[in-house]
Write a protein that holds these residues in place. Sequence first.
Motif, PDB file in Angstrom:
ATOM      1  N   ARG A 400     -49.408 -43.829 -99.314  1.00  0.00           N
ATOM      2  CA  ARG A 400     -50.304 -43.739 -98.155  1.00  0.00           C
ATOM      3  C   ARG A 400     -51.765 -43.911 -98.571  1.00  0.00           C
ATOM      4  O   ARG A 400     -52.544 -44.601 -97.903  1.00  0.00           O
ATOM      5  N   ARG A 401     -52.131 -43.306 -99.679  1.00  0.00           N
ATOM      6  CA  ARG A 401     -53.512 -43.440-100.137  1.00  0.00           C
ATOM      7  C   ARG A 401     -53.833 -44.896-100.510  1.00  0.00           C
ATOM      8  O   ARG A 401     -54.902 -45.413-100.178  1.00  0.00           O
ATOM      9  N   THR A 402     -52.894 -45.540-101.184  1.00  0.00           N
ATOM     10  CA  THR A 402     -53.098 -46.949-101.522  1.00  0.00           C
ATOM     11  C   THR A 402     -53.196 -47.796-100.258  1.00  0.00           C
ATOM     12  O   THR A 402     -54.023 -48.705-100.166  1.00  0.00           O
ATOM     13  N   ALA A 403     -52.340 -47.495 -99.284  1.00  0.00           N
ATOM     14  CA  ALA A 403     -52.369 -48.231 -98.015  1.00  0.00           C
ATOM     15  C   ALA A 403     -53.744 -48.131 -97.369  1.00  0.00           C
ATOM     16  O   ALA A 403     -54.305 -49.135 -96.908  1.00  0.00           O
ATOM     17  N   MET A 404     -54.319 -46.938 -97.340  1.00  0.00           N
ATOM     18  CA  MET A 404     -55.606 -46.760 -96.687  1.00  0.00           C
ATOM     19  C   MET A 404     -56.737 -47.423 -97.468  1.00  0.00           C
ATOM     20  O   MET A 404     -57.658 -48.011 -96.887  1.00  0.00           O
ATOM     21  N   LEU A 405     -56.682 -47.357 -98.788  1.00  0.00           N
ATOM     22  CA  LEU A 405     -57.708 -48.014 -99.605  1.00  0.00           C
ATOM     23  C   LEU A 405     -57.675 -49.533 -99.406  1.00  0.00           C
ATOM     24  O   LEU A 405     -58.716 -50.178 -99.235  1.00  0.00           O
ATOM     25  N   GLN A 406     -56.468 -50.108 -99.429  1.00  0.00           N
ATOM     26  CA  GLN A 406     -56.355 -51.554 -99.265  1.00  0.00           C
ATOM     27  C   GLN A 406     -56.654 -51.980 -97.825  1.00  0.00           C
ATOM     28  O   GLN A 406     -57.178 -53.082 -97.592  1.00  0.00           O
ATOM     29  N   TYR A 407     -56.346 -51.119 -96.869  1.00  0.00           N
ATOM     30  CA  TYR A 407     -56.717 -51.374 -95.468  1.00  0.00           C
ATOM     31  C   TYR A 407     -58.240 -51.467 -95.343  1.00  0.00           C
ATOM     32  O   TYR A 407     -58.779 -52.367 -94.693  1.00  0.00           O
ATOM     33  N   GLN A 408     -58.934 -50.545 -96.000  1.00  0.00           N
ATOM     34  CA  GLN A 408     -60.400 -50.589 -95.988  1.00  0.00           C
ATOM     35  C   GLN A 408     -60.900 -51.887 -96.617  1.00  0.00           C
ATOM     36  O   GLN A 408     -61.788 -52.559 -96.076  1.00  0.00           O
ATOM     37  N   ASN A 409     -60.347 -52.229 -97.765  1.00  0.00           N
ATOM     38  CA  ASN A 409     -60.773 -53.444 -98.459  1.00  0.00           C
ATOM     39  C   ASN A 409     -60.518 -54.696 -97.620  1.00  0.00           C
ATOM     40  O   ASN A 409     -61.338 -55.613 -97.585  1.00  0.00           O
ATOM     41  N   ALA A 410     -59.360 -54.740 -96.956  1.00  0.00           N
ATOM     42  CA  ALA A 410     -58.997 -55.928 -96.172  1.00  0.00           C
ATOM     43  C   ALA A 410     -60.002 -56.173 -95.053  1.00  0.00           C
ATOM     44  O   ALA A 410     -60.471 -57.303 -94.862  1.00  0.00           O
ATOM     45  N   LEU A 411     -60.352 -55.117 -94.323  1.00  0.00           N
ATOM     46  CA  LEU A 411     -61.286 -55.295 -93.213  1.00  0.00           C
ATOM     47  C   LEU A 411     -62.702 -55.550 -93.710  1.00  0.00           C
ATOM     48  O   LEU A 411     -63.502 -56.205 -93.037  1.00  0.00           O
ATOM     49  N   ARG A 412     -63.010 -55.021 -94.878  1.00  0.00           N
ATOM     50  CA  ARG A 412     -64.332 -55.288 -95.458  1.00  0.00           C
ATOM     51  C   ARG A 412     -64.451 -56.754 -95.869  1.00  0.00           C
ATOM     52  O   ARG A 412     -65.495 -57.385 -95.662  1.00  0.00           O
ATOM     53  N   LEU A 413     -63.363 -57.303 -96.411  1.00  0.00           N
ATOM     54  CA  LEU A 413     -63.406 -58.663 -96.937  1.00  0.00           C
ATOM     55  C   LEU A 413     -63.254 -59.725 -95.860  1.00  0.00           C
ATOM     56  O   LEU A 413     -63.930 -60.753 -95.886  1.00  0.00           O
ATOM     57  N   GLU A 414     -62.348 -59.515 -94.896  1.00  0.00           N
ATOM     58  CA  GLU A 414     -62.082 -60.532 -93.874  1.00  0.00           C
ATOM     59  C   GLU A 414     -61.898 -59.871 -92.512  1.00  0.00           C
ATOM     60  O   GLU A 414     -60.791 -59.811 -91.975  1.00  0.00           O
ATOM     61  N   PRO A 415     -62.984 -59.375 -91.914  1.00  0.00           N
ATOM     62  CA  PRO A 415     -62.863 -58.623 -90.654  1.00  0.00           C
ATOM     63  C   PRO A 415     -62.470 -59.476 -89.456  1.00  0.00           C
ATOM     64  O   PRO A 415     -62.093 -58.926 -88.425  1.00  0.00           O
ATOM     65  N   ASP A 416     -62.564 -60.811 -89.548  1.00  0.00           N
ATOM     66  CA  ASP A 416     -62.248 -61.673 -88.410  1.00  0.00           C
ATOM     67  C   ASP A 416     -60.952 -62.456 -88.593  1.00  0.00           C
ATOM     68  O   ASP A 416     -60.675 -63.386 -87.832  1.00  0.00           O
ATOM     69  N   ASN A 417     -60.146 -62.106 -89.571  1.00  0.00           N
ATOM     70  CA  ASN A 417     -58.889 -62.796 -89.831  1.00  0.00           C
ATOM     71  C   ASN A 417     -57.797 -62.146 -88.981  1.00  0.00           C
ATOM     72  O   ASN A 417     -57.503 -60.960 -89.132  1.00  0.00           O
ATOM     73  N   VAL A 418     -57.178 -62.916 -88.079  1.00  0.00           N
ATOM     74  CA  VAL A 418     -56.212 -62.327 -87.150  1.00  0.00           C
ATOM     75  C   VAL A 418     -54.980 -61.779 -87.880  1.00  0.00           C
ATOM     76  O   VAL A 418     -54.402 -60.771 -87.451  1.00  0.00           O
ATOM     77  N   GLU A 419     -54.576 -62.428 -88.953  1.00  0.00           N
ATOM     78  CA  GLU A 419     -53.421 -61.920 -89.696  1.00  0.00           C
ATOM     79  C   GLU A 419     -53.762 -60.616 -90.402  1.00  0.00           C
ATOM     80  O   GLU A 419     -52.976 -59.665 -90.419  1.00  0.00           O
TER      81      GLU A 419
END
Length: 579
Positions: A400-419
Amino acid sequence: MVAMTSGKYRLRLLGSFALFSADGARISLTSKRACALLALLAMTPSGERARVWLQSMLWGSRGIEQAQASLRRELSSLVQTLDASGAPALITRNASHVVLDLDRIDVDALAITPRLDRDVTLFPVFLEGFDLPGCDEFEDWLRTQRRRIEEVCLTVIEPPLAGSVTPQALLGGPLPPRSDLVVARPPPLVPKPSIAVLPFSAGDTSNRDAVERGLMLAEAISMSLASYPHIFVVSTSSAAMLLERGQLPGEIAVTLGVQYLLEGTLAEGEDAMRVSVRIVDGANGIQRWASSFRHPHGDALALHDEIAQAITPQIWTRIDQAERHRGLSRPARMDNSYHLYWRANALLHQWTSASIREALVLTEDLVAHESESGWAASLCAFCNAAAFSTGWTANPEAARRTAMLQYQNALRLEPDNVEVMGYCAGTLALTGGDLRIADHLVDRALSLFPAYQPSLFWGGWVDLASDRPARASERFELSLRINPVSGVRAHAITGIGLARLMMGEIDEAYALLFEAHIHIPQYALTMAGLYMAARLKGETSVAATIATRLRRSGDLDRVFALFPSPMHRAMLEASLSQG
C-alpha cells in the motif's frame, strides 16, 4: 492533504521533525543522526535498509570500521529511547539490515495527495530546518525528498474542461466529434505497439471517387487510433505512397518500422456501407483479427468519422491482447522496458496470486528503468494496490505504501495522461484512498477523451465505491457500448450487476453476475455479488455453491473489503457466517 490512522505511533517529517507515541506523547530524540535514521528508514516502502547503506549516508566520510561502530552506537541509543517510551521492537536489527516496523507507525510524508484547489502559497517542507553538515550523501537525499514532496504538493488536479461530455449525454446520442477526443499531451517514452493503416480498397481502382473514399476512411481511422495513449500510428499517407510504388504489405511494415498493419475494404450497398477490416502482423503476415461492420449511409465526412470511432476501440483491444499474449509467451526480460510493461500488464489481467506477485517484481524493475515516466509509475502503483487489496503479498501494508508513493509520482510526472489517471483512480479505490480525488481524476480524464473506454470503466468502480450505483451502471454500460470486445468485459458486467444489486434490481443483478461468473469464476467481487443476488432471489443451490468457493478463496476479510456497499458487505458477512 494527509490522513493519519489512530492507535499507531506517528512520525512527522513534513515541517519540523517530531515523533509521537500511540497515546500522543512526544518522544524526545536529542541526536540529529537518530532523527535522520528514522527518516531514512521511514521513506523506504519496506522500512528496511542495509547497514552498509545507512553507514554511507550518515558516516560516509569515515573509515569502514569507524562508520560501523558509529551506526551500532546510534542504533543502540535510539532503541533504548524507544523502549523507554513504550515502543519496544519498533526497530529491529540483524547483522546486515535495520528494519522500522511501518505497520505500527504512521508517516505523514507517505500520505500526501495532489491538490484539488489552486491555493499553493503554503506547502510543507520535508524536514524543515534539518541538516547534517559533512554528510554529503544524506544532504543529497534530503534535497531529492524535498523536491519530490514539493512537486507533489504543487500538483493541482485540473477540473474537467467546460462542456465535458457526461455518460447521460453519450448514452442518448452519437459519440462526440473526433476533434474532442484527442489527448492534449500524449506521454513520452510509452512502450507503444506500432501500426500503419493502409488505404481501404473501395472497388474499381480506376474510379477516383472510390479510391478517395478508401483513403479518407483509412485516414479517419488512423487519426482516431492516434488518440489512444498506448499505440503509435504511422501516417496513412506514408503507407499510401509506398503502396503506390508497388510495395507489398510486409515490405511496407519493414520500411515504416511498424509491428502491425490494418487493411480493409469498403463496399456501398443500397441502404448501408459495409466495412471489412483485418489486423496483420507485419513481420510474418499472420492475420491477428478480422471483422466487418455495417453503417447507414450519411454525409461522407461524418460517416467516415463515425465508422472510425466505432471500429478503433476494437482495433486497440485486439492489439492490446496481442501484445499481452506476446509478453507472456516469452521469458521475462528485465533489461527491456517494453517487455516489462506488457508482461506485467498481462499478468495483472490474469488476476491470480502468482501473477500479481510476479507483476510486483516486474513493475519494480520497470520504474527503475523509467524513473521519469508516469505510465510506469501508475502501473506500479496499481499493481501494488491490487496486491494490497487481495492480500496476495507477504507485506500488504508495504504494498500500500509503495502504491501511494508511485501514485504520487505518476500524477507529478504526467498529470494529463488519461491512462495514468485511470490507473491512479483504480489505485485509490483499491487502497481505500480519497475517492473524491479518484472521482475528480476520472472526470478530468473523460473531459480530455470522452470516449475512452478505460476511463469510463474506472469511473464505474469509483462510483460503486462511492455508493453511486446509477451512474456506475451508466458508465459501465457506455464503456461496453463503445467497445463491446473489451478485455475487461466480464469485469464491467460484474460492475453493472453490483450496481443493479445496490439498486434493488435483484433479477437483473443475478442474470448479469451469473454471466460474468462464467467468464471470471475466481474473481472475488463477482463471487460475492452472485452469492448475495442468489440469496435474495432464492437460488439456494447456487448460493451454497458460491459460498463454498468463497470460503476456499482464502481470506474472507479481503472479500468483504472488496464489496462496495457497506450495507451489502454487512449482509454478506452475516449470511456467510450463518452458513
